[in-house]
Design an enzyme around this catalytic site. Structure first.
Site, PDB file in Angstrom:
ATOM      1  N   GLU A  43       4.163  -4.941   8.782  1.00  0.00           N
ATOM      2  CA  GLU A  43       2.785  -4.754   8.303  1.00  0.00           C
ATOM      3  C   GLU A  43       2.185  -6.054   7.749  1.00  0.00           C
ATOM      4  O   GLU A  43       0.977  -6.114   7.503  1.00  0.00           O
ATOM      5  CB  GLU A  43       2.732  -3.679   7.215  1.00  0.00           C
ATOM      6  CG  GLU A  43       3.049  -2.274   7.730  1.00  0.00           C
ATOM      7  CD  GLU A  43       3.118  -1.221   6.634  1.00  0.00           C
ATOM      8  OE1 GLU A  43       3.155  -0.031   6.962  1.00  0.00           O
ATOM      9  OE2 GLU A  43       3.153  -1.583   5.435  1.00  0.00           O
ATOM     10  N   HIS A  69       0.793  -1.237   0.000  1.00  0.00           N
ATOM     11  CA  HIS A  69       0.000   0.000   0.000  1.00  0.00           C
ATOM     12  C   HIS A  69       0.833   1.300   0.000  1.00  0.00           C
ATOM     13  O   HIS A  69       0.376   2.316   0.500  1.00  0.00           O
ATOM     14  CB  HIS A  69      -0.955  -0.002   1.201  1.00  0.00           C
ATOM     15  CG  HIS A  69      -0.285   0.068   2.539  1.00  0.00           C
ATOM     16  ND1 HIS A  69      -0.831  -0.500   3.672  1.00  0.00           N
ATOM     17  CD2 HIS A  69       0.882   0.621   2.947  1.00  0.00           C
ATOM     18  CE1 HIS A  69      -0.033  -0.279   4.697  1.00  0.00           C
ATOM     19  NE2 HIS A  69       1.010   0.397   4.282  1.00  0.00           N
ATOM     20  N   HIS A 107      -0.909   5.483   9.392  1.00  0.00           N
ATOM     21  CA  HIS A 107       0.459   6.010   9.347  1.00  0.00           C
ATOM     22  C   HIS A 107       0.514   7.437   9.886  1.00  0.00           C
ATOM     23  O   HIS A 107       1.211   8.289   9.349  1.00  0.00           O
ATOM     24  CB  HIS A 107       0.978   6.014   7.913  1.00  0.00           C
ATOM     25  CG  HIS A 107       1.027   4.669   7.266  1.00  0.00           C
ATOM     26  ND1 HIS A 107      -0.103   3.962   6.955  1.00  0.00           N
ATOM     27  CD2 HIS A 107       2.067   3.904   6.874  1.00  0.00           C
ATOM     28  CE1 HIS A 107       0.250   2.810   6.388  1.00  0.00           C
ATOM     29  NE2 HIS A 107       1.558   2.747   6.328  1.00  0.00           N
ATOM     30  N   HIS A 134      10.013  -4.360   3.750  1.00  0.00           N
ATOM     31  CA  HIS A 134      10.590  -3.049   3.459  1.00  0.00           C
ATOM     32  C   HIS A 134      11.012  -2.363   4.751  1.00  0.00           C
ATOM     33  O   HIS A 134      10.485  -2.645   5.823  1.00  0.00           O
ATOM     34  CB  HIS A 134       9.671  -2.147   2.638  1.00  0.00           C
ATOM     35  CG  HIS A 134       8.358  -1.709   3.249  1.00  0.00           C
ATOM     36  ND1 HIS A 134       7.394  -2.579   3.698  1.00  0.00           N
ATOM     37  CD2 HIS A 134       7.841  -0.471   3.445  1.00  0.00           C
ATOM     38  CE1 HIS A 134       6.337  -1.899   4.135  1.00  0.00           C
ATOM     39  NE2 HIS A 134       6.589  -0.605   4.011  1.00  0.00           N
TER      40      HIS A 134
HETATM   41 FE   FE2 Z   1       2.640   1.150   5.354  1.00  0.00          FE
END
Ligand code: FE2
Lengths: 119, 280
Positions: free
Chosen positions: B240, B12, B59, B193
């Site tokens: 995540e 996302h 976030h 990531h």
């Molecule tokens: Fe994210």
């Protein structure tokens, strides 16, 4: 024994735990305010005044002034909020990646592309 | 009764919003990512969901460190996307389904998940971009939505084991909703990531692929890991993948893989996509 005694060490990586969340509260609160365009322009008009308004300490103010990403993290910054500060500067997460790893942005991007190549 | 037609898990990152706004779907850098989605849309046309329950992480749009819920469920008539500070276009509001939201909330609290309930909730790119990828041609999102937000900002985060249990209970709650609606679970985040620290740019193809495979054949595999171990293997934001795990758990027993895609990189991220359907 402290609450963080058992913290796992991962090279080049910080876990944003209770210690960091307390340490970085003012800095992160300022960055959270950058969700608003009005606040972003208020910051840009007078950065030092804006940092004072949010009660940043000397280490945090200096890291903001020098755009020092690793310094901001060390001062308790959380990347989800710092990304909004980067937005003001017109930087994306690949600029941040380059700044933190000491690479050029091109080299940083090339490293990621290389990681995607199946050997 | 409500029927869960399947689950979709996808990455996302905000850069997807920039790529959509700039019509870069055919750009050589972006094409391997966007090419993953037409088969998902074809599947959606077949299974025709009415409601999307979206499991994502905020976030720093709706929640700040002043009050950080571990699990939050939306119960609003409408959810608004908003400026996150870096200038990706704001998408139109999303319809809620307050009946289903409160049913889910009641059921989950009954099963000892101490939720935060939100009658107002801004939804960020982790919610808006995946829905835009699923329904790109519709000006507003064509399904009603129930947002389920899991904290990945401030540790301690809920463990993989706990997120799996939440997903399982969520699936049971949806299936017991006394309304003939068709529900798709959408889990967004990951895969490997890392945005912050000297290890920024870290990705881990082997782990990601093993994780994706495990969702089909050994769904509880990732629950063996602590969040610190997941960070070590997948990066600070790779954690995540908890959203994927909760999504898989919501589908129950065994699943069939309908479609998957995996591509490194988009921005700093190893992008994963999987569509799963409950068997039988
Ligand atoms: Fe994210």
């Amino acid at each position: 024994m402290t609450a963080t005694a058992a913290r796992r060490e991962i090279p080049g990586t910080r876990i944003f735990d209770a210690e960091m969340a307390q340490k970085g509260y003012a800095l992160n609160k300022m960055c959270y305010s950058f969700n608003s365009a009005d606040n972003r322009s208020a910051f840009s008009r007078d950065e030092d005044a804006y940092c004072r308004q949010y009660g940043l300490n000397a280490e945090q103010t200096e890291a903001i002034r020098t755009r020092n990403v690793l310094g901001l993290l060390a001062a308790g910054g959380n990347v989800y909020y710092l990304a909004k500060f980067a937005g003001i500067l017109g930087l994306d997460v690949q600029d941040l990646g380059a700044a933190q790893t000491g690479m050029t942005k091109e080299a940083f991007k090339a490293m990621l592309v290389a990681a995607g190549k199946v050997d | 009764m409500a029927k869960i037609v399947g689950g979709i898990c996808t990455s996302h990152v905000p850069a997807i919003g920039r790529a959509i706004a700039g019509n870069l779907q055919e750009d050589p850098y972006w094409k391997p990512f966007f090419d993953g989605f037409p088969p998902v849309r074809k599947w959606l046309d077949e299974v025709k969901p009415d409601v999307a329950v979206v499991i994502y992480n905020d976030h720093g749009l709706n929640f700040f460190l002043d009050k950080m819920p571990t699990f939050a469920v939306g119960a609003a008539e409408q959810y608004f996307n908003a400026d996150e500070g870096w200038g990706i276009p704001t998408l139109p509001p999303y319809s809620g389904d307050t009946g289903m939201s409160w049913h889910v909330i009641n059921q989950l609290v009954e099963k000892e998940f101490d939720l935060t309930t939100c009658q107002e909730m801004l939804v960020d790119h982790a919610f808006s971009l995946p829905l835009k990828l699923l329904w790109p041609d519709s000006p507003t999102c064509p399904v009603r939505t129930v947002p389920v937000c899991i904290n990945t900002v401030q540790y301690p985060l809920p463990s993989a084991k706990r997120c799996f249990k939440l997903g399982k209970a969520l699936g049971e709650a949806i299936a017991s909703w006394d309304d003939d609606v068709r529900v798709v679970i959408v889990g967004t985040g990951g895969l490997s990531h890392q945005l912050d620290g000297e290890r920024a740019g870290f990705v881990n193809r082997d782990f990601d692929l093993a994780f994706m495979e495990s969702l089909i054949n050994d769904p509880e595999w990732a629950t063996q890991y602590s969040n610190e171990e997941i960070v070590e293997k997948t990066g600070t934001q790779g954690v995540e993948l908890l959203m994927w795990l909760a999504t898989r758990a919501a589908l129950g027993g065994s699943v069939r893989k309908v479609h998957s895609n995996y591509h490194i990189p988009i921005s700093n991220t190893a992008a994963g996509l999987i569509v799963m359907e409950p068997k039988g």
